[in-house]
Design an enzyme around this catalytic site. Structure first.
Site, PDB file in Angstrom:
ATOM      1  N   ASP A 157     -20.990  19.346 -34.495  1.00 44.56           N
ATOM      2  CA  ASP A 157     -21.171  18.548 -35.708  1.00 44.56           C
ATOM      3  C   ASP A 157     -22.416  19.007 -36.467  1.00 44.56           C
ATOM      4  OD1 ASP A 157     -20.528  16.563 -37.487  1.00 44.56           O
ATOM      5  OD2 ASP A 157     -21.384  14.928 -36.299  1.00 44.56           O
ATOM      6  N   GLY A 158     -22.405  18.724 -37.762  1.00 48.57           N
ATOM      7  CA  GLY A 158     -23.603  18.951 -38.570  1.00 48.57           C
ATOM      8  C   GLY A 158     -23.590  20.215 -39.414  1.00 48.57           C
ATOM      9  N   ARG A 203     -24.500  19.149 -43.109  1.00 47.74           N
ATOM     10  CA  ARG A 203     -25.914  18.779 -43.295  1.00 47.74           C
ATOM     11  C   ARG A 203     -26.831  19.980 -43.156  1.00 47.74           C
ATOM     12  NH1 ARG A 203     -25.649  14.049 -39.113  1.00 47.74           N
ATOM     13  NH2 ARG A 203     -23.646  15.053 -38.747  1.00 47.74           N
ATOM     14  N   TRP A 204     -26.473  20.841 -42.209  1.00 44.57           N
ATOM     15  CA  TRP A 204     -27.291  22.054 -42.012  1.00 44.57           C
ATOM     16  C   TRP A 204     -27.307  22.890 -43.302  1.00 44.57           C
ATOM     17  CZ3 TRP A 204     -26.001  27.253 -42.320  1.00 44.57           C
ATOM     18  CH2 TRP A 204     -26.960  28.152 -41.835  1.00 44.57           C
ATOM     19  N   ARG A 254     -21.453  23.017 -48.359  1.00 46.41           N
ATOM     20  CA  ARG A 254     -20.988  22.648 -47.015  1.00 46.41           C
ATOM     21  C   ARG A 254     -20.188  23.774 -46.343  1.00 46.41           C
ATOM     22  NH1 ARG A 254     -20.922  17.549 -45.314  1.00 46.41           N
ATOM     23  NH2 ARG A 254     -19.056  17.911 -44.084  1.00 46.41           N
ATOM     24  N   HIS A 309     -19.841  25.702 -42.515  1.00 52.68           N
ATOM     25  CA  HIS A 309     -18.671  25.910 -41.651  1.00 52.68           C
ATOM     26  C   HIS A 309     -18.540  27.380 -41.242  1.00 52.68           C
ATOM     27  CE1 HIS A 309     -17.630  21.821 -42.172  1.00 52.68           C
ATOM     28  NE2 HIS A 309     -17.192  21.914 -43.409  1.00 52.68           N
ATOM     29  N   GLU A 362      -8.685  12.850 -38.133  1.00 55.96           N
ATOM     30  CA  GLU A 362      -9.285  12.100 -39.236  1.00 55.96           C
ATOM     31  C   GLU A 362      -9.856  13.027 -40.321  1.00 55.96           C
ATOM     32  OE1 GLU A 362      -9.813  11.261 -35.909  1.00 55.96           O
ATOM     33  OE2 GLU A 362      -8.347   9.656 -36.190  1.00 55.96           O
ATOM     34  N   ARG A 383     -11.056  14.365 -45.629  1.00 55.66           N
ATOM     35  CA  ARG A 383     -12.083  15.040 -46.433  1.00 55.66           C
ATOM     36  C   ARG A 383     -11.471  15.558 -47.728  1.00 55.66           C
ATOM     37  NH1 ARG A 383     -16.348  17.911 -42.356  1.00 55.66           N
ATOM     38  NH2 ARG A 383     -16.558  16.127 -40.978  1.00 55.66           N
ATOM     39  N   LEU A 386     -13.504  33.203 -19.382  1.00 50.74           N
ATOM     40  CA  LEU A 386     -13.725  31.848 -19.890  1.00 50.74           C
ATOM     41  C   LEU A 386     -12.419  31.178 -20.319  1.00 50.74           C
ATOM     42  CD1 LEU A 386     -15.975  29.757 -20.830  1.00 50.74           C
ATOM     43  CD2 LEU A 386     -15.660  30.740 -23.109  1.00 50.74           C
ATOM     44  N   ARG A 402     -21.518   9.081 -31.262  1.00 56.19           N
ATOM     45  CA  ARG A 402     -20.161   8.537 -31.095  1.00 56.19           C
ATOM     46  C   ARG A 402     -19.216   9.648 -30.661  1.00 56.19           C
ATOM     47  NH1 ARG A 402     -21.356   7.923 -36.622  1.00 56.19           N
ATOM     48  NH2 ARG A 402     -20.634   9.716 -37.782  1.00 56.19           N
ATOM     49  N   SER A 444     -15.977   9.986 -31.894  1.00 58.66           N
ATOM     50  CA  SER A 444     -15.075  10.423 -32.964  1.00 58.66           C
ATOM     51  C   SER A 444     -13.702  10.856 -32.445  1.00 58.66           C
ATOM     52  CB  SER A 444     -15.718  11.544 -33.795  1.00 58.66           C
ATOM     53  OG  SER A 444     -16.941  11.120 -34.337  1.00 58.66           O
TER      54      SER A 444
HETATM   55  C1  IPE Z   1     -16.055  15.085 -35.359  1.00 60.92           C
HETATM   56  O1  IPE Z   1     -16.970  15.293 -36.368  1.00 60.92           O
HETATM   57  C2  IPE Z   1     -14.929  16.043 -35.482  1.00 60.92           C
HETATM   58  C3  IPE Z   1     -15.270  17.449 -35.288  1.00 60.92           C
HETATM   59  C4  IPE Z   1     -16.432  17.913 -34.897  1.00 60.92           C
HETATM   60  C5  IPE Z   1     -14.199  18.361 -35.547  1.00 60.92           C
HETATM   61  P1  IPE Z   1     -16.944  14.447 -37.711  1.00 60.92           P
HETATM   62  O2  IPE Z   1     -18.160  14.836 -38.465  1.00 60.92           O
HETATM   63  O3  IPE Z   1     -15.651  14.611 -38.398  1.00 60.92           O
HETATM   64  O4  IPE Z   1     -17.038  12.965 -37.170  1.00 60.92           O
HETATM   65  P2  IPE Z   1     -17.484  11.634 -37.893  1.00 60.92           P
HETATM   66  O5  IPE Z   1     -16.654  11.510 -39.108  1.00 60.92           O
HETATM   67  O6  IPE Z   1     -18.932  11.820 -38.229  1.00 60.92           O
HETATM   68  O7  IPE Z   1     -17.277  10.564 -36.879  1.00 60.92           O
HETATM   69  C1  IPE Z   2     -18.664  19.685 -38.173  1.00 64.20           C
HETATM   70  O1  IPE Z   2     -19.554  19.609 -39.228  1.00 64.20           O
HETATM   71  C2  IPE Z   2     -17.419  20.479 -38.497  1.00 64.20           C
HETATM   72  C3  IPE Z   2     -16.217  19.678 -38.751  1.00 64.20           C
HETATM   73  C4  IPE Z   2     -16.077  18.406 -38.503  1.00 64.20           C
HETATM   74  C5  IPE Z   2     -15.074  20.364 -39.315  1.00 64.20           C
HETATM   75  P1  IPE Z   2     -19.407  18.515 -40.365  1.00 64.20           P
HETATM   76  O2  IPE Z   2     -18.544  19.084 -41.450  1.00 64.20           O
HETATM   77  O3  IPE Z   2     -18.961  17.236 -39.820  1.00 64.20           O
HETATM   78  O4  IPE Z   2     -20.897  18.412 -40.901  1.00 64.20           O
HETATM   79  P2  IPE Z   2     -21.673  17.090 -41.247  1.00 64.20           P
HETATM   80  O5  IPE Z   2     -21.546  16.186 -40.053  1.00 64.20           O
HETATM   81  O6  IPE Z   2     -21.034  16.504 -42.461  1.00 64.20           O
HETATM   82  O7  IPE Z   2     -23.076  17.550 -41.480  1.00 64.20           O
HETATM   83 MG    MG Z   3     -19.836  15.527 -39.110  1.00 69.42          MG
END
Ligand code: IPE
Ligand code: IPE
Ligand code: MG
Length: 235
Positions: free
Chosen positions: A12-13, A16-17, A25, A29, A59, A63, A123, A186, A188
């Site tokens: 995740d992140g 934001r990164w 964004r 990715h 979910e 987006r 792996l 969480r 998720s």
């Molecule tokens: C969880 O991350 C799903 C993946 C990492 C693919 P999200 O960023 O989508 O989760 P929420 O929406 O913050 O719970």
């Molecule tokens: C995780 O990063 C990748 C996916 C869920 C596809 P996010 O896209 O959720 O990045 P943040 O959480 O919005 O920073």
């Molecule tokens: Mg996220």
């Protein structure tokens, strides 16, 4: 140091990164996908046997269309690259989730990736794409109900073990360690059945910045815990 056999990651992140660097964004990715290749190699070199990563949740379709399109495009190229890296690094790749909602060509590349790597002995790498734990459990129950209806199994035969065999993770041991990057606390909708006794590790570090040193920290923390499975460890 005890190395966990199976590590699951909620990466995740990315968004934001990227934002913190003044970038879109999608750049996050792209860098996140690159990082995954590096971490796969590091994990194996450290002695991890199973790595399961969350790439796209059931979910995540909520987006923006732009972001979903960009992610699907990225998965296409990632899957192609992964066919090569799986060959080079001897990785056996499996896909968790329901591929039927993905575009046909991506479904085909994922199937090729699984097929071409199935004899590999390095792996065990699971990618969860269009994955949701609730969806996985429902799909498992549907198949189980069908087998029950057609008399292939009896009610008393339904055990935890049998049920596990209907999940996307059939045959894969439960994770020992779950890592979630970027500060959210969480699940998720990730591996809810499989994580029943897993140790959790949360870090503020966003996924594109999560490196071998961070993975080592997570494993050190895991080592400092006393694992219990309901009982009390004998002294
Ligand atoms: C969880 O991350 C799903 C993946 C990492 C693919 P999200 O960023 O989508 O989760 P929420 O929406 O913050 O719970
Ligand atoms: C995780 O990063 C990748 C996916 C869920 C596809 P996010 O896209 O959720 O990045 P943040 O959480 O919005 O920073
Ligand atoms: Mg996220």
């Amino acid at each position: 140091m005890v190395i966990p056999q199976h590590v699951a990651i909620i990466l995740d992140g990315n968004g934001r990164w990227a934002k913190s660097k003044g970038m879109p964004r999608n750049y996050g990715h792209v860098r996140g996908a690159k990082n995954l290749e590096v971490i796969c190699r590091d994990a194996w070199n450290m002695g991890i046997k199973y790595l399961t990563v969350y790439l796209f949740s059931t979910e995540n379709w909520k987006r923006s269309k732009d972001e979903v399109d960009a992610l699907m495009k990225l998965f296409r190229s990632y899957t192609k690259t992964c066919i090569k890296t799986a060959r080079e690094n001897n990785m056996k790749v499996r896909v968790l989730g329901d591929p039927s909602a993905l575009e046909k060509d991506l479904q085909k590349s994922l199937a090729d990736l699984v097929e071409s790597s199935k004899e590999n002995t390095g792996l065990n790498f699971q990618i969860a794409i269009n994955y949701g734990s609730r969806d996985e459990i429902i799909r498992a129950i549907r198949r189980l109900a069908q087998d029950y209806k057609e008399n292939r199994i009896a009610g008393e035969e339904i055990t935890e073990e049998l049920f596990s065999g209907y999940l996307d993770t059939a045959g894969i041991p439960d994770p020992d360690l779950l890592i979630r990057t970027s500060g959210e606390l969480r699940l998720s909708n990730y591996l809810m059945w499989q994580l029943a006794y897993t140790e959790f590790y949360f870090t503020e570090v966003p996924w594109p910045a999560f490196d071998k040193a961070e993975l080592t920290k997570a494993i050190e923390k895991y080592n400092s815990r006393e694992r219990r499975f309901g009982g009390i460890k004998e002294e």
